[in-house]
Design a protein around this motif. Sequence first.
Motif, PDB file in Angstrom:
ATOM      1  N   LYS A 243       0.718  -1.221   0.128  1.00 35.33           N
ATOM      2  CA  LYS A 243      -0.156  -0.089  -0.103  1.00 35.33           C
ATOM      3  C   LYS A 243       0.626   1.143  -0.031  1.00 35.33           C
ATOM      4  CE  LYS A 243      -3.609  -2.634   0.161  1.00 35.33           C
ATOM      5  NZ  LYS A 243      -2.980  -3.926   0.328  1.00 35.33           N
ATOM      6  N   ILE A 246       0.395   2.301  -3.281  1.00 36.18           N
ATOM      7  CA  ILE A 246      -1.125   2.978  -3.412  1.00 36.18           C
ATOM      8  C   ILE A 246      -1.199   4.242  -3.005  1.00 36.18           C
ATOM      9  CG2 ILE A 246      -3.610   2.533  -2.959  1.00 36.18           C
ATOM     10  CD1 ILE A 246      -2.470   0.752  -5.087  1.00 36.18           C
ATOM     11  N   GLN A 298      -5.515  -7.569  -7.409  1.00 37.16           N
ATOM     12  CA  GLN A 298      -6.322  -6.437  -6.363  1.00 37.16           C
ATOM     13  C   GLN A 298      -5.959  -5.239  -6.801  1.00 37.16           C
ATOM     14  OE1 GLN A 298      -9.588  -7.135  -4.326  1.00 37.16           O
ATOM     15  NE2 GLN A 298      -9.545  -8.544  -6.059  1.00 37.16           N
ATOM     16  N   MET A 299      -4.677  -5.212  -6.519  1.00 31.57           N
ATOM     17  CA  MET A 299      -3.999  -3.678  -6.648  1.00 31.57           C
ATOM     18  C   MET A 299      -4.212  -3.230  -8.099  1.00 31.57           C
ATOM     19  SD  MET A 299      -2.955  -3.079  -3.600  1.00 31.57           S
ATOM     20  CE  MET A 299      -4.624  -3.901  -3.505  1.00 31.57           C
ATOM     21  N   VAL A 302      -7.274  -1.250  -7.990  1.00 32.68           N
ATOM     22  CA  VAL A 302      -7.102  -0.048  -7.491  1.00 32.68           C
ATOM     23  C   VAL A 302      -6.447   0.723  -8.390  1.00 32.68           C
ATOM     24  CG1 VAL A 302      -6.113   1.306  -5.433  1.00 32.68           C
ATOM     25  CG2 VAL A 302      -7.093  -1.063  -5.161  1.00 32.68           C
ATOM     26  N   THR A 317     -11.920   9.995  -6.135  1.00 31.28           N
ATOM     27  CA  THR A 317     -11.296   9.055  -6.576  1.00 31.28           C
ATOM     28  C   THR A 317      -9.932   8.576  -5.324  1.00 31.28           C
ATOM     29  OG1 THR A 317     -11.599   9.223  -8.864  1.00 31.28           O
ATOM     30  CG2 THR A 317      -9.722   7.741  -8.123  1.00 31.28           C
ATOM     31  N   ALA A 321     -10.352   4.833  -3.794  1.00 27.03           N
ATOM     32  CA  ALA A 321      -9.487   3.830  -3.732  1.00 27.03           C
ATOM     33  C   ALA A 321      -8.802   3.395  -2.610  1.00 27.03           C
ATOM     34  CB  ALA A 321      -8.193   4.415  -4.682  1.00 27.03           C
ATOM     35  N   TYR A 324     -11.484   0.895  -1.005  1.00 26.05           N
ATOM     36  CA  TYR A 324     -11.236  -0.267  -1.545  1.00 26.05           C
ATOM     37  C   TYR A 324      -9.896  -1.206  -1.214  1.00 26.05           C
ATOM     38  CZ  TYR A 324     -11.416  -4.077  -5.381  1.00 26.05           C
ATOM     39  OH  TYR A 324     -11.284  -5.268  -6.024  1.00 26.05           O
ATOM     40  N   ALA A 325      -8.721  -0.552  -0.995  1.00 22.16           N
ATOM     41  CA  ALA A 325      -7.423  -0.896  -0.818  1.00 22.16           C
ATOM     42  C   ALA A 325      -7.426  -1.281   0.883  1.00 22.16           C
ATOM     43  CB  ALA A 325      -6.481   0.249  -0.656  1.00 22.16           C
ATOM     44  N   HIS A 328      -8.864  -4.849   1.146  1.00 20.55           N
ATOM     45  CA  HIS A 328      -7.561  -5.713   0.953  1.00 20.55           C
ATOM     46  C   HIS A 328      -6.633  -6.010   2.075  1.00 20.55           C
ATOM     47  CE1 HIS A 328      -3.941  -6.965  -0.880  1.00 20.55           C
ATOM     48  NE2 HIS A 328      -4.585  -7.743  -1.627  1.00 20.55           N
ATOM     49  N   ALA A 375     -16.337  -2.569  -0.549  1.00 20.39           N
ATOM     50  CA  ALA A 375     -15.154  -2.218  -1.338  1.00 20.39           C
ATOM     51  C   ALA A 375     -15.646  -2.252  -2.817  1.00 20.39           C
ATOM     52  CB  ALA A 375     -14.021  -3.390  -1.059  1.00 20.39           C
ATOM     53  N   THR A 379     -15.806   1.876  -5.479  1.00 21.05           N
ATOM     54  CA  THR A 379     -15.244   2.368  -6.802  1.00 21.05           C
ATOM     55  C   THR A 379     -16.392   2.302  -8.150  1.00 21.05           C
ATOM     56  OG1 THR A 379     -14.650   0.130  -7.105  1.00 21.05           O
ATOM     57  CG2 THR A 379     -13.134   1.532  -6.269  1.00 21.05           C
TER      58      THR A 379
END
Length: 534
Positions: A243, A246, A298-299, A302, A317, A321, A324-325, A328, A375, A379
Amino acid sequence: MTLLAHLALLATILAPLALLATAVTERGRARLPGLLAFAPLPGLAAALLAADAPPLVLYADWLRLSLGLDAPGALLLGVAALLWSAAGAYAGAYLPGATRFAGWWLLTLAGSLGVFIAGDLVTFYFAFALVSLAAYGLVVHDATAQARRAGAIYLALAVLGEVFLLFAFALLAVNIPGESLAISDAVAALPGSPMRDVTILLLLLLLGFGLKAGLVPLHVWLPLAHPAAPMPASAVLSGAIIKAGIIGLIRFLPMEGGIPAWGEVLGLLGFATAFYGVALGITQRNPKTVLAYSSVSQMGVVMAALGFGLAAGDAGTPLAAAQYASHHVLAKGALFLGVGVALATGARRWPWVLAPVLLLVLSFGGLPFTGGALAKEATKAQLGAGLLGWLSALSAAGTTMLMLHFAARLRGGSAPEPEASAPLGLILPFAGMTAAALLLPWWLYPAPVKFWPALWPVLLGALGFLALRAVDARLPRPPEGDVLVFAERAATRLAPPLAARAARIETALRAWPSAGLALLGLAVLLGLTMALAA
């Protein structure tokens, strides 16, 4: 309240380093593994206290550093600190007395949480370098040939990423008006920079943050490092450490106003990464390798959300994001911890492990009433309409198929004794993270979820899994690291084998206290170099 928030921000980075400093005494070294669960708690406190607080600014004669949190950073910091704490408790039971591992753990922790609170280029680079370089010690802990090879590849790519990121930050710094090095000022100046395209496409995305986040084809370190690392290290590598890439994209992409061309490039690369992770993951047999490829996938989702949000100039956004992350972080960390629990549990007690594992597995596909459904919902604004909506739904179906494949591969491993039970020190962190993954999103970002649109990709993925079972024996078995393996075979004609390099690196870094200080010094030196160059 502001004072408490500022103290929590400082302690987020300093508490792990202060705990590491106690290792100078024999008593401190002996106690270190048992205290790992407490080191991330200041980060958790900062996530709760500092999101709305003014930033903490530290001045020097020639430098101005800042620590602070916005909503995306606070969300990711909070869930990452929670995972680090649970995994730290797990590590104390899984690797009792592993003081060298604990030293690397604390260094990596300081950088991992530091990237979420950094408010300027120097602090961010320092934290990013620290988490990137110190994680090497977690990967090579078992000292096997596999671990050494994975560590050598990881370290080489990490150093390469640091070099390109340093160059990108230098380009950002020279375009900031005045003497500021604040990230907000750098991002504001980026759209008008003559080097904008090079900075965004080549440096920030592909060779800087994209490498850390697992963007294809820079993903190769994940399926190598995760299977080689001990279980608690795999949990934080996949759940929290990636992350850093991210949060870098969230922090540095200029969302307001948008950049359509490069946003679409990132979005398409993100979807390519998502589907590539599924395609490679379903061919793997090692459960940890399957989880690694699922993290790649999954990334990718994102990054697709970030890319198409950048193309549309959608200011919401970054938070979407991060939401969602954050799921994870929780769910993938729980599953890695669950692998260790499953392998220590006998066949007769396996249903107690299988039930939570299946819930986590299906939540990745967006099963209604799980945190994963929220999650996916987060998005919808970026990936929920037209062709992007179909790609997102097919990605969810692929994720479901891949994660059911993981559960099937995990089912093949259990303790030899049918009545065996995993130690309580492993079960409790796994149970806590499972509950957090399933329930915490409903507190952090609740939203209405339409039942059938959320369910049909999961059902499609389940059908895909059944079809996969019928042809599994005939599937090709690409090696862990896929494209890198073929590149290695070509490179062996021109350079010494990577395994030999790994052995030399491992020997040089064997004494963890000295190596830890060296890594810390290197990170400081690189950060100061960047600041002076600006």
